[in-house]
Design a protein around this motif. Structure first.
Motif, short mmCIF file in Angstrom:
data_model
loop_
_atom_site.label_atom_id
_atom_site.label_comp_id
_atom_site.label_asym_id
_atom_site.label_seq_id
_atom_site.Cartn_x
_atom_site.Cartn_y
_atom_site.Cartn_z
N ASN A 98 0.79 -1.39 -0.09
CA ASN A 98 -0.22 -0.24 -0.06
C ASN A 98 0.84 0.94 0.29
O ASN A 98 1.51 1.73 0.50
CB ASN A 98 -0.96 0.12 1.12
N GLU A 99 0.79 2.18 -1.11
CA GLU A 99 1.48 3.52 -1.45
C GLU A 99 1.66 4.44 -0.12
O GLU A 99 3.16 4.36 0.23
CB GLU A 99 1.46 3.53 -2.57
N ASN A 100 0.43 4.06 0.74
CA ASN A 100 0.18 5.07 1.76
C ASN A 100 1.78 4.79 3.13
O ASN A 100 1.98 5.27 3.91
CB ASN A 100 -0.63 6.11 1.87
N ASP A 101 0.63 2.98 3.03
CA ASP A 101 1.73 2.33 3.99
C ASP A 101 3.12 2.64 4.11
O ASP A 101 4.35 2.68 4.82
CB ASP A 101 1.05 1.46 4.42
N LEU A 102 3.64 2.49 2.82
CA LEU A 102 5.07 2.74 2.62
C LEU A 102 5.73 3.83 2.94
O LEU A 102 6.59 3.75 3.58
CB LEU A 102 5.43 1.77 1.12
N ASN A 103 4.67 4.78 2.02
CA ASN A 103 5.73 5.87 2.26
C ASN A 103 5.81 6.36 3.48
O ASN A 103 6.27 6.95 4.84
CB ASN A 103 4.62 7.35 1.28
N GLU A 104 4.90 5.98 4.86
CA GLU A 104 4.43 6.47 6.17
C GLU A 104 5.94 5.47 6.39
O GLU A 104 7.03 6.24 7.84
CB GLU A 104 3.57 6.50 7.04
N TRP A 105 5.92 4.54 5.99
CA TRP A 105 7.19 3.74 6.42
C TRP A 105 8.55 4.35 6.58
O TRP A 105 9.38 4.75 6.95
CB TRP A 105 7.14 2.19 6.12
N LYS A 106 8.48 4.99 4.81
CA LYS A 106 9.71 5.16 4.70
C LYS A 106 10.62 6.95 6.21
O LYS A 106 11.36 7.31 5.77
CB LYS A 106 9.56 6.06 2.68
N ALA A 107 9.16 7.72 5.60
CA ALA A 107 9.02 8.86 6.68
C ALA A 107 10.10 8.24 8.13
O ALA A 107 11.21 9.27 8.79
CB ALA A 107 7.40 9.77 6.97
N LEU A 108 9.09 7.47 8.37
CA LEU A 108 9.42 7.35 10.12
C LEU A 108 11.10 6.32 9.83
O LEU A 108 11.79 6.26 10.63
CB LEU A 108 8.56 5.75 10.19
N ALA A 109 11.69 5.46 8.55
CA ALA A 109 12.69 4.99 8.68
C ALA A 109 13.92 6.44 8.09
O ALA A 109 14.88 6.17 8.69
CB ALA A 109 12.58 4.13 7.04
N ALA A 110 13.34 6.93 7.29
CA ALA A 110 14.42 7.96 7.52
C ALA A 110 15.14 9.15 8.71
O ALA A 110 16.25 9.95 8.54
CB ALA A 110 14.32 9.39 6.59
N LYS A 111 14.34 9.33 9.47
CA LYS A 111 14.66 9.17 10.37
C LYS A 111 15.81 8.71 11.30
O LYS A 111 15.96 9.11 12.47
CB LYS A 111 13.11 9.67 11.67
N LYS A 112 15.62 7.76 11.34
CA LYS A 112 15.92 6.38 12.10
C LYS A 112 17.87 6.67 11.35
O LYS A 112 19.08 6.17 12.26
CB LYS A 112 15.61 4.42 11.76
#
Length: 176
Positions: A98-112
Motif C-alpha cells: 500500500n503506497e500510503n503505508d510504505l510512504n509512512e514507513w519511509k518517513a519513519l525510517a528516514a529519521k532512523k
C-alpha cells in the motif's frame, strides 16, 4: 535448498497479495561466498538488476535459519530488496505494498538512518544506516527474527512495519 530459500519469500509475503517475483525469477545458489569478475569483493547474497537474478551463498542462507534469532538472514534480506524494486516498477494499482503505508514507513525510517549511523539506534545493525533500501532489508530481518525485541525497542516503527507487511510475527497462532 529450494524449500528453505522459498520459505523466506513466503515468510515475507504471507500477508501480502504478491506471492511470486516477476522480475527476479532466477535464483542462483553458490556453494561458497562469491565475487564478480574483476572484483575482490565477496558476497553472501545480492540482487542483480542487470541479470535479474537473486544470488545466494548456501552457507549464509543456511546460517540465517540455523541461528533464527540474530536478525541476520540473507534470504529475507535479499528478497526484501526484490520486493521493493518490483513494487517500484509496477503500476500504481498493481503494487505489492500500500503506497500510503510504505510512504509512512519511509518517513519513519528516514529519521532512523542518522541515529543508526551515530550508533544511537541499536535494534538494527549498522548496515541498516546505509540507505532506505538497506534499512528496509535489515528491518525485515529483525522483524521476523526478533519481533518482541523490535516491538519493545521501537513500537511505532514495529507497528508500521507490520502494517506494510500486513502481518505480525509476534502473534504466532494468527500472524495476519
Amino acid at each position: 535448498m529450494k524449500l528453505v530459500i522459498s520459505s523466506a519469500f513466503v515468510q515475507i509475503t504471507f500477508g501480502l497479495s504478491q506471492d511470486v517475483l516477476t522480475i527476479f525469477n532466477t535464483i542462483f545458489v553458490s556453494p561458497t561466498s562469491y565475487s564478480y569478475a574483476g572484483s575482490n569483493v565477496f558476497y553472501n547474497g545480492d540482487v542483480n538488476t542487470a541479470t535479474q537474478r537473486v544470488n545466494f551463498s548456501w552457507p549464509a542462507v543456511e546460517e540465517g535459519f540455523v541461528i533464527a534469532d540474530d536478525s541476520l538472514n540473507i534470504a529475507i534480506h535479499e528478497f526484501s530488496h526484490c520486493l521493493i524494486i518490483e513494487n517500484a516498477k509496477k503500476s500504481y494499482l498493481a503494487r505489492t505494498f500500500n503506497e500510503n503505508d510504505l510512504n509512512e514507513w519511509k518517513a519513519l525510517a528516514a529519521k532512523k538512518i542518522p541515529l543508526i549511523r551515530e550508533g544511537n539506534y541499536k535494534i538494527f545493525r549498522d548496515y541498516g544506516g546505509t540507505n532506505l533500501m538497506e534499512l528496509f532489508a535489515t528491518t525485515l530481518e529483525t522483524f521476523f527474527e526478533q519481533p518482541h525485541e523490535f516491538y519493545s525497542y521501537a513500537p511505532t516503527f514495529y507497528r508500521m512495519t507490520a502494517k506494510v507487511l500486513k502481518q505480525d510475527p509476534r502473534n504466532k497462532k494468527n500472524p495476519k
